[in-house]
Write a protein that holds these residues in place. Sequence first.
Motif, PDB file in Angstrom:
ATOM      1  N   ASP A   5       0.820  -1.210   0.000  1.00 38.86           N
ATOM      2  CA  ASP A   5       0.000   0.000   0.000  1.00 38.86           C
ATOM      3  C   ASP A   5       0.858   1.266   0.000  1.00 38.86           C
ATOM      4  O   ASP A   5       0.514   2.261  -0.644  1.00 38.86           O
ATOM      5  N   ALA A   6       1.977   1.221   0.721  1.00 39.14           N
ATOM      6  CA  ALA A   6       2.841   2.400   0.803  1.00 39.14           C
ATOM      7  C   ALA A   6       3.386   2.751  -0.573  1.00 39.14           C
ATOM      8  O   ALA A   6       3.385   3.928  -0.981  1.00 39.14           O
ATOM      9  N   TYR A   7       3.852   1.760  -1.325  1.00 33.53           N
ATOM     10  CA  TYR A   7       4.388   2.015  -2.659  1.00 33.53           C
ATOM     11  C   TYR A   7       3.276   2.402  -3.631  1.00 33.53           C
ATOM     12  O   TYR A   7       3.514   3.177  -4.579  1.00 33.53           O
ATOM     13  N   SER A   8       2.088   1.880  -3.411  1.00 22.22           N
ATOM     14  CA  SER A   8       0.962   2.263  -4.268  1.00 22.22           C
ATOM     15  C   SER A   8       0.644   3.743  -4.112  1.00 22.22           C
ATOM     16  O   SER A   8       0.386   4.449  -5.093  1.00 22.22           O
ATOM     17  N   ILE A   9       0.660   4.218  -2.871  1.00 22.99           N
ATOM     18  CA  ILE A   9       0.421   5.641  -2.631  1.00 22.99           C
ATOM     19  C   ILE A   9       1.577   6.478  -3.155  1.00 22.99           C
ATOM     20  O   ILE A   9       1.382   7.539  -3.748  1.00 22.99           O
ATOM     21  N   LEU A  10       2.791   5.968  -2.937  1.00 22.89           N
ATOM     22  CA  LEU A  10       3.978   6.722  -3.341  1.00 22.89           C
ATOM     23  C   LEU A  10       4.029   6.923  -4.847  1.00 22.89           C
ATOM     24  O   LEU A  10       4.428   7.991  -5.332  1.00 22.89           O
ATOM     25  N   PHE A  11       3.613   5.901  -5.593  1.00 20.82           N
ATOM     26  CA  PHE A  11       3.651   5.986  -7.048  1.00 20.82           C
ATOM     27  C   PHE A  11       2.251   6.153  -7.643  1.00 20.82           C
ATOM     28  O   PHE A  11       2.005   5.747  -8.781  1.00 20.82           O
ATOM     29  N   LYS A  12       1.366   6.748  -6.860  1.00 18.78           N
ATOM     30  CA  LYS A  12       0.008   6.985  -7.351  1.00 18.78           C
ATOM     31  C   LYS A  12       0.025   7.943  -8.530  1.00 18.78           C
ATOM     32  O   LYS A  12      -0.780   7.839  -9.458  1.00 18.78           O
ATOM     33  N   TYR A  13       0.930   8.915  -8.485  1.00 18.03           N
ATOM     34  CA  TYR A  13       1.098   9.860  -9.593  1.00 18.03           C
ATOM     35  C   TYR A  13       2.526   9.709 -10.119  1.00 18.03           C
ATOM     36  O   TYR A  13       3.424  10.456  -9.738  1.00 18.03           O
ATOM     37  N   PRO A  14       2.761   8.707 -10.965  1.00 20.99           N
ATOM     38  CA  PRO A  14       4.139   8.402 -11.395  1.00 20.99           C
ATOM     39  C   PRO A  14       4.797   9.544 -12.152  1.00 20.99           C
ATOM     40  O   PRO A  14       6.024   9.705 -12.089  1.00 20.99           O
ATOM     41  N   GLU A  15       4.022  10.342 -12.894  1.00 18.41           N
ATOM     42  CA  GLU A  15       4.648  11.431 -13.653  1.00 18.41           C
ATOM     43  C   GLU A  15       5.260  12.458 -12.717  1.00 18.41           C
ATOM     44  O   GLU A  15       6.339  13.005 -13.002  1.00 18.41           O
ATOM     45  N   GLN A  16       4.616  12.733 -11.568  1.00 15.28           N
ATOM     46  CA  GLN A  16       5.181  13.674 -10.606  1.00 15.28           C
ATOM     47  C   GLN A  16       6.440  13.109  -9.956  1.00 15.28           C
ATOM     48  O   GLN A  16       7.426  13.830  -9.762  1.00 15.28           O
ATOM     49  N   MET A  17       6.423  11.818  -9.626  1.00 18.46           N
ATOM     50  CA  MET A  17       7.597  11.179  -9.039  1.00 18.46           C
ATOM     51  C   MET A  17       8.770  11.175 -10.016  1.00 18.46           C
ATOM     52  O   MET A  17       9.911  11.488  -9.645  1.00 18.46           O
ATOM     53  N   LEU A  18       8.501  10.840 -11.266  1.00 15.59           N
ATOM     54  CA  LEU A  18       9.572  10.829 -12.265  1.00 15.59           C
ATOM     55  C   LEU A  18      10.114  12.231 -12.508  1.00 15.59           C
ATOM     56  O   LEU A  18      11.326  12.407 -12.709  1.00 15.59           O
ATOM     57  N   ARG A  19       9.230  13.225 -12.511  1.00 19.62           N
ATOM     58  CA  ARG A  19       9.694  14.598 -12.688  1.00 19.62           C
ATOM     59  C   ARG A  19      10.572  15.029 -11.513  1.00 19.62           C
ATOM     60  O   ARG A  19      11.610  15.675 -11.711  1.00 19.62           O
ATOM     61  N   ALA A  20      10.184  14.661 -10.296  1.00 24.14           N
ATOM     62  CA  ALA A  20      10.996  14.993  -9.122  1.00 24.14           C
ATOM     63  C   ALA A  20      12.347  14.284  -9.185  1.00 24.14           C
ATOM     64  O   ALA A  20      13.392  14.869  -8.854  1.00 24.14           O
ATOM     65  N   TYR A  21      12.332  13.030  -9.622  1.00 23.22           N
ATOM     66  CA  TYR A  21      13.585  12.297  -9.812  1.00 23.22           C
ATOM     67  C   TYR A  21      14.463  12.999 -10.852  1.00 23.22           C
ATOM     68  O   TYR A  21      15.686  13.140 -10.672  1.00 23.22           O
ATOM     69  N   GLY A  22      13.860  13.425 -11.943  1.00 23.50           N
ATOM     70  CA  GLY A  22      14.624  14.095 -12.993  1.00 23.50           C
ATOM     71  C   GLY A  22      15.261  15.387 -12.510  1.00 23.50           C
ATOM     72  O   GLY A  22      16.423  15.673 -12.826  1.00 23.50           O
ATOM     73  N   VAL A  23      14.504  16.173 -11.737  1.00 20.63           N
ATOM     74  CA  VAL A  23      15.056  17.414 -11.196  1.00 20.63           C
ATOM     75  C   VAL A  23      16.228  17.123 -10.266  1.00 20.63           C
ATOM     76  O   VAL A  23      17.293  17.762 -10.339  1.00 20.63           O
ATOM     77  N   THR A  24      16.061  16.140  -9.394  1.00 17.29           N
ATOM     78  CA  THR A  24      17.120  15.796  -8.450  1.00 17.29           C
ATOM     79  C   THR A  24      18.356  15.273  -9.164  1.00 17.29           C
ATOM     80  O   THR A  24      19.495  15.647  -8.820  1.00 17.29           O
TER      81      THR A  24
END
Length: 305
Positions: A69-88
């Motif tokens: 469940d934790a990973y499901s919530i964390l990657f609920k919006y994968p485009e935002q996570m990938l964008r944050a990864y890209g910025v970092t």
Amino acid sequence: MSAIAQTGKSRVKRQADIMLLRVIGYIFISLLAVICFIPFLLVVSSSLSQESSIVEKGYQLIPAVWSTDAYSILFKYPEQMLRAYGVTIAVTAAGTLVGLFITAMTAYVLQRKDFRWRNQFAFFFFFTTLFSGGLVPWYMLIVTYLDLKDKLIVLILPMLLNVFYIIVMKTFMSSIPEAITESAKIDGAGDFRIFVQLILPLSKPVLATIGLFIALAYWNDWYNALLFVSDEKLMPLQYYLYKMLGNMDGMRKAMVASGAVVTTNVPTESLKMAMTIVATGPILLAYPFIQRYFVQGLTLGAVKG
């Protein structure tokens, strides 16, 4: 014959002592590695545990009830996570390369004995470790005068130089024989060419060590984003996870207050552990490639002078 036999016995005894020392060393290092690995395993296990089991039984090395469940919530919006990864990743790569190069150039200049003003410049750098202008003047400088708010460079520029890294690299470069630079000057090489083609290749251990420190600082930074970034497209990974955790805590309190859900159904604790895995994974994968330089660069830079 007695002398030869005595020598043979001493060699056998010495080899036995060395073997015993190695066995003790391997056992100690193995135990230390297991002790260091257990907390990481606990984090991974907790990130895959159901929230209710964590609340009832605490953190366990093996999940009592498996849940993603934790990973499901964390990657609920994968485009935002990938964008944050890209910025970092972009900020870490650019900041590490530029910061490492500028730090190396500064350290090289400060260790040159033929540089007339090196003591004055060294005092200028070291003075900043004792005194600073404070948070408000610094914020005004970045936002009002430099106009860097909501720009990608604002995540790079404030952390570009660190005086401690300059000191370590300067001490390491001081151990490089001056005959190398003098022979290069005789052959007609300029200062910048000497620095790039001679000094930098000889400084690989300390460059790898300081580069790791700089990369970790950029990767884990969220404070600069908190102060200077309001655009969601420029949010780095750490700040994105920080906001997500804050939103989850607020959501949990609101749900509990309204009586809509039991507290154990909201994966807060497991979400924290999942965030830890997501945030530290790439750094853990990168560390083995520079591990062989790490201890050598740190010890030489800190001891030799």
